[in-house]
Design an enzyme around this catalytic site. Structure first.
Site, short mmCIF file in Angstrom:
data_model
loop_
_atom_site.label_atom_id
_atom_site.label_comp_id
_atom_site.label_asym_id
_atom_site.label_seq_id
_atom_site.Cartn_x
_atom_site.Cartn_y
_atom_site.Cartn_z
N LYS A 1 0.84 -1.21 0.00
CA LYS A 1 0.00 0.00 0.00
C LYS A 1 0.87 1.26 0.00
CE LYS A 1 -3.78 1.96 2.79
NZ LYS A 1 -4.66 1.69 3.94
N SER B 1 -10.03 0.81 7.45
CA SER B 1 -9.46 0.80 6.10
C SER B 1 -9.05 -0.56 5.57
CB SER B 1 -8.25 1.73 6.04
OG SER B 1 -8.66 3.06 6.27
N SER C 1 -9.13 2.91 3.32
CA SER C 1 -8.12 3.49 2.45
C SER C 1 -7.34 2.46 1.63
CB SER C 1 -7.14 4.32 3.28
OG SER C 1 -6.45 3.52 4.23
#
Length: 498
Positions: free
Chosen positions: A103, A203, A179
């Site tokens: 990520k 997230s 996210s």
């Protein structure tokens, strides 16, 4: 949405629980053939010599190149290095040769970290990486690039102005969540079998719910490199998004802090369900005390009925804290983080960042914090400390092992509905309704997971969330294995897929 009381919690959930608790356990159906091999099977095929690591990585790169225009899940590719590593590096470890994504909120050596923001578009490649990220390398995973994230991970949708929206493979007009939205889109579409994710307010769980994946948020202080994280403001935790429970459990075992001095006793590898039957609290209302959408009510009812049919005891419960006040306090802590980030950017630029550098929502949070009186944040922190304690005592007080609730108030929203350019006050009101279930676990430092047990008539996945006390990941993994066997999901494939 209208506010409802405990009595008005729809007679449906009460009736379903009553019927399900009385029902006899049903035989488990055989698991259909998965749409794609998971990471465990991919690694096994490489070990058996049925394919090479280079072939596995090359195939993932081809899938990524083909689907990036449709999904926009990738913000930085590392294809050449990944192929070279697979061909000449002879990856070792349990997941040797399995393609992977990191990520873009985390440094990965040799790639820039842009945090989903225009402020970091010209960042140089990272010269180092955290030991937690290095654990992926030690496990043999081959990183082919960085996955998309909203600006600094602030929003529950991945629509950064810096890179454009990431699209949901089940419906490209809808959000993949945030996210960890880029990771979720890539795993759901079959580009990689597992991907790194993190969770500071939902997230991991939110994109798992939106994209039909399994996503477990670990306890605070559980993973490698988190020994100093002991405060409620240490919200973010790291793990992954996967299609199978076994992939998540195996990577968890490889990346948890299992050395002497760890904050929590190690869980180790959880390889299957337990025989113990659980006492499960059922929570339907969001933090504002409002009912979720009919599709989410149906999904949560179905999960409660299935859990009870497996012999677990289900009882309706309520939030252990004042939900509306909690959300306001959590937002203030979130805003304090935005203000700190903006101050750092301003110091580097020599002037305060404006709308050409930061997104409207980020600037709105900075302004929210600026307008708050000096005593507001300490008072909010004190109340949140009490909320964390209330969460921890909620379980023994009712003898709950886990609590079942929705992940979100609706299925995946259309792109733009909770995006960064929505007027600030409007967006905050929408977020309070949409994301009313997940932040408490980050404040409490407790584990929670989204399990893909339901699809709407329109074909959208809706996750069911199961949460537990801090340190009880084993209970969640064991339950997840049982749910996966009772209602398999791996054979499902979205509209946009490899």
């Amino acid at each position: 949405m209208s506010k409802i009381t405990r009595r008005g919690l729809a007679a449906a959930p009460v009736a379903l629980v009553a019927v399900a608790n009385a029902a006899a356990a049903k035989p488990r159906p055989a698991s259909p053939q998965p749409a794609w091999p998971d990471a465990t099977e991919t690694a096994a095929r490489i070990r058996r010599g049925e394919l090479t690591a280079a072939e596995a990585v090359e195939a993932a790169i081809q899938r990524a190149e083909r689907l990036q225009p449709a999904l926009n899940f990738l913000v930085n590719s590392d294809f050449d290095r990944a192929l070279a590593k697979a061909k000449t590096g002879a990856p070792q470890g349990a997941f040797a040769g399995v393609p992977f994504l990191v990520k873009d909120l985390n440094d990965y050596r040799g790639l820039p970290t842009r945090n989903g923001t225009r402020a970091a578009l010209h960042s140089p490649p990272a010269a180092s990486q955290a030991d937690y990220i290095s654990a992926f390398d030690r496990a043999g995973l081959v990183t082919i690039g960085k996955s998309a994230t909203p600006e600094f991970g602030f929003l529950p949708t991945t629509e950064p102005l810096a890179f454009g929206p990431t699209r949901n493979p089940w419906d490209p007009q809808r959000s993949s969540g945030g996210s960890s939205g880029g990771a979720a889109a890539a795993v759901a579409a079959g580009i990689v079998p597992i991907a790194h994710a993190s969770d500071g307010g939902g997230s991991i769980r939110i994109p798992a719910s939106n994209c039909g994946l399994f996503g477990l948020k670990p306890s605070r202080g559980r993973m490698i490199g988190t020994r100093g994280e002991t405060k409620i403001t240490d919200l973010g935790v790291e793990h992954a998004l996967s299609r199978s429970v076994r992939d998540s459990a195996a990577l968890f075992a490889l990346t948890e802090d299992a050395q002497p001095g760890a904050q929590l006793p190690p869980v180790g590898l959880v390889a299957g369900p337990a025989k113990r039957r659980l006492r499960v609290g059922l929570l339907m209302e969001n933090g504002l005390g409002h009912a979720p959408s009919p599709e989410v009510v149906a999904a949560t009812d179905a999960a409660a009925k299935m859990v009870a049919s497996l012999g677990h005891r289900v009882e309706i419960t309520q939030w252990p804290e004042d939900g509306a006040r909690f959300i306001d306090d959590f937002l203030l802590v979130w805003a304090a983080g935005a203000a700190e980030i903006a101050a750092g950017i301003g110091k580097a630029m020599g002037k305060a960042p404006d709308e050409t550098v930061l997104e409207p929502f980020t600037l709105g949070m900075v302004e929210m914090f600026r307008k708050a009186p000096p005593e507001a944040l300490p008072a909010a922190m004190q109340r949140l400390e009490a909320d964390a304690l209330a969460y921890d005592t909620w379980f023994p007080a009712h003898q709950f092992d886990v609590v079942l609730s929705p992940v979100l108030s609706t299925p995946a929203p259309l792109l733009g509905e909770v995006g960064p350019s929505v007027p600030f006050d409007t967006l905050v009101a929408r977020l309070k309704e949409y994301v009313g279930y997940t932040p408490l676990h980050n404040i409490a430092g407790a584990p929670a997971m989204s399990v893909p047990l339901y699809w709407t008539a329109a074909g959208l996945p809706v996750g069911a969330m199961f949460s537990a006390r801090r340190g009880q990941e084993r209970t969640l993994f064991e339950l997840a294995y049982e749910l996966e066997a009772a209602r398999p999901w791996a054979q499902r494939a979205p509209a946009v897929r490899a």
